[in-house]
Design an enzyme around this catalytic site. Structure first.
Site, PDB file in Angstrom:
ATOM      1  N   LYS A  24      87.546  10.865 -31.636  1.00 22.11           N
ATOM      2  CA  LYS A  24      87.881  11.789 -30.551  1.00 22.11           C
ATOM      3  C   LYS A  24      89.217  12.423 -30.924  1.00 22.11           C
ATOM      4  O   LYS A  24      90.269  11.824 -30.741  1.00 22.11           O
ATOM      5  CB  LYS A  24      87.987  11.071 -29.205  1.00 22.11           C
ATOM      6  CG  LYS A  24      87.973  12.073 -28.053  1.00 22.11           C
ATOM      7  CD  LYS A  24      88.535  11.528 -26.784  1.00 22.11           C
ATOM      8  CE  LYS A  24      89.946  11.930 -26.480  1.00 22.11           C
ATOM      9  NZ  LYS A  24      90.353  13.324 -26.676  1.00 22.11           N
ATOM     10  N   GLU A  76      99.173   2.418 -31.917  1.00 20.39           N
ATOM     11  CA  GLU A  76     100.477   2.937 -32.356  1.00 20.39           C
ATOM     12  C   GLU A  76     100.969   3.792 -31.208  1.00 20.39           C
ATOM     13  O   GLU A  76     100.467   4.880 -30.963  1.00 20.39           O
ATOM     14  CB  GLU A  76     100.268   3.730 -33.658  1.00 20.39           C
ATOM     15  CG  GLU A  76     101.545   3.988 -34.413  1.00 20.39           C
ATOM     16  CD  GLU A  76     102.073   5.370 -34.168  1.00 20.39           C
ATOM     17  OE1 GLU A  76     102.914   5.512 -33.258  1.00 20.39           O
ATOM     18  OE2 GLU A  76     101.643   6.302 -34.871  1.00 20.39           O
ATOM     19  N   CYS A  80     106.593  10.136 -32.876  1.00 18.46           N
ATOM     20  CA  CYS A  80     106.905   8.833 -32.238  1.00 18.46           C
ATOM     21  C   CYS A  80     108.091   8.167 -32.901  1.00 18.46           C
ATOM     22  O   CYS A  80     108.650   7.219 -32.348  1.00 18.46           O
ATOM     23  CB  CYS A  80     105.726   7.881 -32.355  1.00 18.46           C
ATOM     24  SG  CYS A  80     104.227   8.539 -31.712  1.00 18.46           S
ATOM     25  N   GLU A 124     111.543   8.522 -23.860  1.00 22.36           N
ATOM     26  CA  GLU A 124     111.408   9.310 -25.085  1.00 22.36           C
ATOM     27  C   GLU A 124     111.299  10.803 -24.736  1.00 22.36           C
ATOM     28  O   GLU A 124     110.393  11.202 -23.998  1.00 22.36           O
ATOM     29  CB  GLU A 124     110.133   8.836 -25.796  1.00 22.36           C
ATOM     30  CG  GLU A 124     109.908   9.372 -27.157  1.00 22.36           C
ATOM     31  CD  GLU A 124     108.608   8.807 -27.768  1.00 22.36           C
ATOM     32  OE1 GLU A 124     107.681   8.453 -27.019  1.00 22.36           O
ATOM     33  OE2 GLU A 124     108.546   8.733 -29.003  1.00 22.36           O
TER      34      GLU A 124
HETATM   35  C1  SIN Z   1     104.412   9.554 -39.000  1.00 20.95           C
HETATM   36  O1  SIN Z   1     105.613   9.697 -39.165  1.00 20.95           O
HETATM   37  O2  SIN Z   1     103.677   9.145 -39.874  1.00 20.95           O
HETATM   38  C2  SIN Z   1     103.761   9.850 -37.674  1.00 20.95           C
HETATM   39  C3  SIN Z   1     104.651   9.723 -36.556  1.00 20.95           C
HETATM   40  C4  SIN Z   1     103.935   9.717 -35.241  1.00 20.95           C
HETATM   41  O3  SIN Z   1     102.979   8.939 -35.046  1.00 20.95           O
HETATM   42  O4  SIN Z   1     104.333  10.472 -34.354  1.00 20.95           O
END
Ligand code: SIN
Length: 448
Positions: free
Chosen positions: A143, A218, A252, A349
């Site tokens: 998705k 994640e 992230c 964040e």
């Molecule tokens: C990454 O830096 O590989 C991805 C970062 C994220 O998941 O925003």
């Protein structure tokens, strides 16, 4: 008859059945080496089409073309990495405690995998999940994010061109939130891999518990970046720019809170403002653009609200600070100094181009501040004192620490978090085991 409301749910259910129908055949009819060879071809096709994919990615996500091209290469690197890992799914022979017995373990694919990915990395988050799943011998139902479905569609097309069975990669673009629930609850799906918010991750984990699926998550971060007064400031400013402003601050792992030791705060702020003044926001395909737009209006509003909250508590705007009038979801790269440690930006964040600088005095104090969050994805520290680097890296409650660099992500580095940032590791030597189960085989009475 399927009603409009559950159309996507039923389309997804069909996709899951279709992926499941080739799961056993796909795994049993291919060796790890053969799957590795298919991954290698997929990698080659992505590389051959990198410019077109980067244009599509830039158009649908907004990130500058150079950054989009960098992401396509990053995406391909997961495919070539797992092309090498696929033939290396080693098991063990285990000395059995029972006489006349041979004991071993083997790694098998977990089964159909539900893959749910975010809009900020429309290519890399797909391949970071799908390549290890394919390498392990799994089929996938993806998705993709509703904001950026086209890059995913192209990658899936190239996977089929490379030779993966068409049914082994199902792409279900939809805005229907029920789609993720369907993936998390359908008993034919054996694994969920999700990158996105902590709130949604918790819901998916709860739903997946109903059928005891394997899950990797994640999730959100609130990365601290610590600058000690013994840091090399050239290296530090470069690191802050890389960590803070990649993807316009929408990753992230972007630094969210920048803690600078009080004695160097003034010089650090001056140098950061100089570097930020060289950035230029605009359309992704304009070659002068370094910063694309944010994802939507509420992302722009969130940055503005973090700024006004911090300013109301005593912070100063050093550069940027206000969204431009007119079309588009742009926000100028912004630096705030003297941010108090109770400002919302230190807790929540921002996911935008806002560098919030707080001053600190001692190592102990800053480690406590850095860890005072429910999140634990990435953390950064800058210092020329090797003892301090190791000591502070060991004390930071995160899944990934970068020391004297703003780059924490790499194909070969385990990517993932602790605390409310989730569990499971992507990329690296650990990435494929997220898509495998271990089977023990005991052969008894061998001397009869
Ligand atoms: C990454 O830096 O590989 C991805 C970062 C994220 O998941 O925003």
């Amino acid at each position: 008859m399927t009603s409009p409301e559950n159309y996507h749910q039923s389309a997804l259910a069909k996709a899951i059945v279709s992926a499941e129908s080739v799961q056993e055949e796909y795994f049993l009819s291919t060796t790890g080496a053969q799957r590795g060879a298919l991954l290698r071809k997929w990698n080659d096709l992505i590389i051959a089409n990198r410019n077109d994919i980067a244009i599509i990615l830039s158009l649908e996500n907004g990130k500058p073309y150079a950054e989009a091209l960098g992401e396509v290469l990053y995406a391909a690197s997961f495919v070539s990495w797992f092309a090498e890992e696929a033939p290396r799914a080693y098991g063990h022979t285990i000395p059995s405690a029972t006489p006349n017995t041979i004991l071993s373990d083997v790694r098998e694919p977990v089964g159909v995998c539900g893959i749910i990915t975010p809009w900020n990395f429309p290519a890399a988050m797909i391949t970071r999940k799908v390549a290890p799943a394919f390498g392990a011998g799994c089929t996938v139902v993806i998705k993709p994010p509703s904001e950026t479905p086209y890059t995913c569609a192209i990658l899936a097309k190239l996977a089929v061109e490379a030779g993966f069975p068409p049914k082994s990669i199902q792409v279900c673009p939809t805005k229907d939130r029920q789609a993720a629930s369907e993936l998390a609850t359908n008993p034919l799906v054996k694994k969920i891999s999700f990158t996105g918010s902590t709130g949604v991750g918790k819901i998916l984990a709860r739903l997946a518990a109903g059928t005891l699926k394997k899950v990797s998550l994640e999730l959100g971060g609130n990365a601290p970046l610590i600058v000690f007064d013994d840091a090399n400031l050239d290296v530090t400013i470069e690191g802050v720019m890389t960590s803070k402003f990649r993807c316009s601050g929408q990753t992230c792992v972007c630094a969210n809170r920048i803690y600078v030791q009080r004695g160097i705060e003034k010089e650090f702020v001056q140098r950061l403002v100089q570097a930020v003044s060289r950035l230029k926001y605009g359309a992704g395909l304009d070659s002068t653009t370094t910063q694309g737009p944010l994802v939507n209006r509420s992302a722009v509003d969130k940055v503005a609200s973090h700024i006004s909250d911090a300013v109301s508590k005593g912070a100063q705007v050093e550069i940027g600070g206000e969204a431009p009038k007119g079309e588009g979801y742009f926000f100028p790269p912004t630096v705030l100094s003297s941010v108090p440690t109770n400002a919302i930006v230190t807790i929540d964040e921002t996911f935008g181009p806002l560098a919030a600088i707080c001053a600190f005095d001692t190592e102990d104090e800053v480690v406590k501040l850095a860890n005072a969050t429910e999140f634990g994805l990435a953390g950064y520290l800058f210092s020329e004192n090797i003892g301090r680097c190791h000591r502070v890296a060991a004390r930071m409650q995160v899944g990934m620490v970068a020391v004297n660099t703003g780059k924490v992500s790499a194909t070969e580095a385990p990517f993932g978090g602790v605390k409310a940032s989730g569990y499971g590791r992507e990329g690296s030597v650990y990435g494929m085991e997220e898509y495998q189960v271990i089977k023990a085989i005991t052969v008894g009475n061998i001397h009869r």
